[in-house]
Design a protein around this motif. Structure first.
Motif, short mmCIF file in Angstrom:
data_model
loop_
_atom_site.label_atom_id
_atom_site.label_comp_id
_atom_site.label_asym_id
_atom_site.label_seq_id
_atom_site.Cartn_x
_atom_site.Cartn_y
_atom_site.Cartn_z
N TYR A 296 -7.14 -5.67 -0.08
CA TYR A 296 -7.13 -5.10 -1.07
C TYR A 296 -7.04 -5.15 -2.72
O TYR A 296 -7.16 -4.72 -3.68
N SER B 141 1.00 -1.75 -0.10
CA SER B 141 -0.12 0.07 0.29
C SER B 141 0.50 1.70 0.31
O SER B 141 2.50 1.47 -0.45
N SER C 201 -9.33 -5.12 -5.84
CA SER C 201 -8.27 -4.53 -7.01
C SER C 201 -8.41 -5.23 -8.07
O SER C 201 -7.31 -5.01 -8.93
#
Ligand code: ZN
Length: 438
Positions: free
Chosen positions: A292, A173, A296
């Motif tokens: 995440y 990140s 994504s």
């Protein structure tokens, strides 16, 4: 505790004459009459299993991790104990595994599959009366854990440390945060204090006491140790953490270099997808990564298989009457009430420690399994859609089943064989080897 064996006289043998007296002791009788044994309540008979989803495309590549450890106790003065630990990662492809006969796999076929697909790591942890010159056992173990995680031998090439940093600093990140505060390993008794390390560091100086601290101290091994000895759980925890980091190393390398293929991989861990007690600090960043990756557009397929423990025992009660090709996704209340046998009002099951939901799967009467599949953000009562890549994982299972053991999966069976310390090298050899070093 009987007396230990010396160099001149044998050790004392525990007497069994005391057994009769123990069974007659009023308190023992009373307690024995009050203990409950595991049983199957009526409610469990009416629970609804759901049919397995329609098959989807199977996953192409499989990464599987396993570990083993062997504690060696020297039974002569100075009675030292050390633990040998080995972990292994295998890369397999589903197409090749399908060619393996599930009843009697041919050794040459297995040999071909395993050629150049295995990576392993080995280390040794001192537990009692073994230390490095000038250091306490406490510091020797801390140093050994740090240097073992750093392992720069050609097999590991420092990748495990990179993965620990990748998870702890959330390097997928934009975060540039240091480590969350943790208890400094130098803060004994009334000098207890919190410390931290800045973003991306392997080690550093504690800003409170000025001593050197390692990124591995963040995990909290020192909280389980005394000054002059360590419990054997240190070795088993190291093994589980290393297995987890090894599996996530494969995942990280694919994520960084072959992102287009990452959603075609199945990552398998022998054991639950959870990290216990203070070590669970890695769980929240792991969950955040799964979430995440999913948002994504690169869902990660991972599963753990539990081959023993409370969930496994419960499935042995429940499984025989369940319909074939069905599954049961376990909910918080059910787990507390029927598996943990604790009040349902307490903390949600696995809130701090688990990064996967638990489910029972029954393919047929011989293949029933306890699986863990990640859910990203924690869900107290997960639904099938919360489990990341659930349908493709379930569709891949029939391709990798082994008929040699009940509920067995061939990748885990192969990883067990590679990682096992009890057969090769034998524990006797380990003992001789560690004695010759003294
Ligand atoms: Zn400090």
């Amino acid at each position: 505790m009987p007396y230990q064996q010396g160099s001149r006289l044998p050790g004392e043998r525990a007497s069994r004459l005391g057994h009769l007296e123990v069974m007659d002791y009023p308190l023992v009788k009373q307690l024995l009459a009050n203990f409950n044994q595991q049983y199957r309540p009526e409610e469990c008979n009416t629970i609804n299993w759901s049919p397995l989803p329609a098959a989807e495309e199977t996953l192409k590549y499989i990464f599987v991790v396993d570990g083993s450890l062997q504690q060696i106790d020297h039974d002569q003065y100075p009675y030292s104990s050390v633990s040998f630990i080995k972990t292994a990662l295998l890369k397999l492809d589903t197409y090749a595994l399908e060619k393996v006969d599930p009843e009697t796999p041919h050794p040459f076929v297995i040999q071909d599959i395993l050629r150049e697909s295995v990576t392993s790591h080995s280390t040794i942890l001192p537990l009692r009366n073994t230390w490095t010159e000038g250091k306490t056992i406490y510091d020797t173990i801390r140093d050994t854990i740090y240097h073992s995680i750093c392992d720069t031998s050609p097999n590991m090439d420092g990748q495990i440390l990179d993965t620990l940093k990748w998870i702890a600093y959330k390097k997928w990140s934009d975060s540039r945060d240091g480590l969350p505060e943790f208890q400094c390993p130098y803060g004994h008794e009334d000098q207890k204090h919190l410390t931290s390390l800045p973003y991306d560091s392997d080690k550093g100086i504690c800003s409170v006491c000025g001593n050197e601290i390692y990124i591995t101290d963040f995990l909290g091994f020192h909280l389980d140790m005394g000054e002059d000895s360590a419990p054997p759980t240190i070795a088993s925890t190291y093994m589980i953490i290393h297995e987890t980091l090894l599996l996530f190393t494969a995942l990280r390398i694919f994520w960084e270099n072959h992102k287009d293929l990452i959603s075609e991989c199945l990552f398998i861990k022998d054991g639950p997808l959870s990290i216990r007690a203070q070590y669970s600090k890695l769980v929240e960043p792991i969950r955040q990564f799964f979430e995440y990756a999913k948002t994504s557009g690169y869902p990660i397929h991972m599963m753990g298989q539990e081959k023993s423990g409370m969930f496994y025992d419960h499935l042995q009660f429940l499984g025989p009457d369940a319909p074939k090709k069905s599954f049961l996704l376990l909910q918080d209340e059910y787990i507390k009430k029927h598996i943990q046998c604790r009040p349902i009002g307490g903390a949600p099951y696995g809130k701090d420690t688990n990064y996967g939901a638990k489910l029972f799967i029954k393919q047929n009467n011989y293949h029933m399994m306890v699986l863990n599949i990640p859910f990203g953000k924690y869900k107290q009562n997960p639904q099938p859609d919360d489990l990341i890549g659930y349908t493709r994982i379930i569709s891949t299972i029939p391709k990798i089943i082994s008929n040699r053991y009940e509920g067995a999966l061939l990748p885990i069976e192969l990883a067990n064989n590679i990682a096992s310390l009890s057969t090769y090298p034998s524990s006797k050899m380990l003992k001789l080897f560690s004695e010759s070093q003294n």
